[in-house]
Write an enzyme that holds these catalytic residues in place. Sequence first.
Site, PDB file in Angstrom:
ATOM      1  N   GLU A  37       0.856  -1.118  -0.087  1.00  0.00           N
ATOM      2  CA  GLU A  37       0.153  -0.066  -0.304  1.00  0.00           C
ATOM      3  C   GLU A  37       0.673   1.219  -0.033  1.00  0.00           C
ATOM      4  O   GLU A  37       1.980   1.484   0.670  1.00  0.00           O
ATOM      5  CB  GLU A  37      -0.913  -0.116   1.155  1.00  0.00           C
ATOM      6  CG  GLU A  37      -2.123   0.409   0.796  1.00  0.00           C
ATOM      7  CD  GLU A  37      -3.191  -0.400  -0.154  1.00  0.00           C
ATOM      8  OE1 GLU A  37      -3.059  -0.115  -1.187  1.00  0.00           O
ATOM      9  OE2 GLU A  37      -3.621  -1.472   0.419  1.00  0.00           O
ATOM     10  N   SER A 124     -11.229   0.404  -6.046  1.00  0.00           N
ATOM     11  CA  SER A 124     -10.967   1.090  -7.265  1.00  0.00           C
ATOM     12  C   SER A 124     -11.855   0.642  -8.597  1.00  0.00           C
ATOM     13  O   SER A 124     -11.632   0.417  -9.318  1.00  0.00           O
ATOM     14  CB  SER A 124      -9.629   0.196  -7.690  1.00  0.00           C
ATOM     15  OG  SER A 124      -8.950   1.127  -8.199  1.00  0.00           O
ATOM     16  N   SER A 125     -13.082   1.445  -7.827  1.00  0.00           N
ATOM     17  CA  SER A 125     -14.358   1.356  -8.734  1.00  0.00           C
ATOM     18  C   SER A 125     -13.626   2.355 -10.079  1.00  0.00           C
ATOM     19  O   SER A 125     -14.202   2.142 -11.263  1.00  0.00           O
ATOM     20  CB  SER A 125     -15.545   1.850  -8.200  1.00  0.00           C
ATOM     21  OG  SER A 125     -15.206   3.142  -7.827  1.00  0.00           O
ATOM     22  N   ASP A 170      -3.718   0.247  -9.584  1.00  0.00           N
ATOM     23  CA  ASP A 170      -5.460   0.042  -9.980  1.00  0.00           C
ATOM     24  C   ASP A 170      -5.499  -0.473 -11.342  1.00  0.00           C
ATOM     25  O   ASP A 170      -6.159  -1.360 -11.548  1.00  0.00           O
ATOM     26  CB  ASP A 170      -6.178   0.928  -9.547  1.00  0.00           C
ATOM     27  CG  ASP A 170      -6.028   1.395  -8.148  1.00  0.00           C
ATOM     28  OD1 ASP A 170      -5.193   0.413  -7.290  1.00  0.00           O
ATOM     29  OD2 ASP A 170      -6.433   2.600  -7.483  1.00  0.00           O
TER      30      ASP A 170
HETATM   31  C1  GLA Z   1      -4.912   4.264  -4.692  1.00  0.00           C
HETATM   32  C2  GLA Z   1      -4.341   4.722  -5.804  1.00  0.00           C
HETATM   33  C3  GLA Z   1      -3.171   3.739  -5.992  1.00  0.00           C
HETATM   34  C4  GLA Z   1      -2.271   3.302  -4.738  1.00  0.00           C
HETATM   35  C5  GLA Z   1      -3.016   3.135  -3.551  1.00  0.00           C
HETATM   36  C6  GLA Z   1      -2.316   2.966  -2.145  1.00  0.00           C
HETATM   37  O1  GLA Z   1      -5.669   3.433  -4.838  1.00  0.00           O
HETATM   38  O2  GLA Z   1      -5.091   4.754  -6.769  1.00  0.00           O
HETATM   39  O3  GLA Z   1      -2.419   3.883  -6.991  1.00  0.00           O
HETATM   40  O4  GLA Z   1      -1.309   4.425  -4.484  1.00  0.00           O
HETATM   41  O5  GLA Z   1      -3.953   4.103  -3.531  1.00  0.00           O
HETATM   42  O6  GLA Z   1      -1.869   1.787  -2.340  1.00  0.00           O
END
Ligand code: GLA
Length: 380
Positions: A37, A124-125, A170
């Site tokens: 993360e 991540s929609s 994502d």
């Molecule tokens: C969001 C961002 C990713 C990543 C995460 C944290 O989802 O879109 O690129 O940085 O936060 O890990």
Amino acid sequence: MTIAPPVRQATSLFLERFGSRPTVLVSAPGRVNLLGEHTDYNGGPVLPFAMEQRTVVAVGPASTWRAVSTLDPDIQDLNPELIERGHWTAYLSGVIRVLGRRGLAPRGASLAVASSVPAGSGLSSSAALTVATARALANLAGHRIPPELAADVAFHAEHDEVGVRCGRMDQTVAARARADHALLFETGTGEVLHHPLASRVWLFDTGVRHRLSGGALNQRRQECEVALGLARELGCRAEALAAIPEADVGDLVRSIPAPWGPRLRHVVTETARTRRAAAALASRDLTTLGRLLVEGHESLRHDFQSSCPEADHLVEGAVELGALGARLTGAGWGGTVIALLPPEREEQIAAELGLRFQAAYGRLPQVWSTRAGPGLRSEK
Ligand code: GLA
């Protein structure tokens, strides 16, 4: 939670609103990040997988740009010159602009979107939407674009056009995931490896919503840049935070004040944990994987400060009830906690954890489980 991609909903919405059948149908999944993360914009590895829930984008030719979704069925006229930040159509306009610059956009299109990916839950929609839209529109213009290119277009749409300073995790997993596998993506080199992930992963929605374009992620990213600058002033030669050797962290954190020292420590230790987790997956060692998840959560909580009390409560409760591991997934400040539960007791632990959450916060969390599903694909 429905598992079949909402192809029928997208098709009938298109038919209802635009009076014809769509020409192209594409779907892409939401993502669950197992570990890694806030490493993707620091040159480190990430270990996400695609969830079974997906976003379907149905498109057909038109002379202008217009879009509907099952959540917003009134026709929205899009002006790709104007990105309306904070509105869902900003993601579509972002994709149209990036495709246009690359000569891959049609002259106009009607778009209908249906999704089973929960929005604002750290799943991540947005990447599911941008990746599916990139391929759908490019196909409509007569171009076949491979997953790597769809991921790249989607990344630039979110990063450059919508203005979320995200990394590439994502979009990469939404485009390139494989069923029954997690994807180890080394963002520093671009290398992608698929590791088997047969287990079910449980998800507990904290119900706390974040808005990414609102800034917390952008602020952390900036803090990471300052942390790297401070480390370099101390003689560190690394090009990115994730490239700092784990052995140097103790000394650096003694010299770099908060919040930058702890941010650096999170990124460096998370990088090491993510590679260990990938090795644990490869040898099907779920016990080690689970322990790494919990360590990762502690690091998010104390060093990166991107957790929230509801998530901490769920992680602690999961561990007490016998989970192999649990942690907050996605950008943070709310969203979803994932847990690896022992298969013989998974239903029981999930139910008990929901009740504990209800006792503390007065509402039952949304609870479900998913296996690793496939990435971007065309639908009929
Ligand atoms: C969001 C961002 C990713 C990543 C995460 C944290 O989802 O879109 O690129 O940085 O936060 O890990």
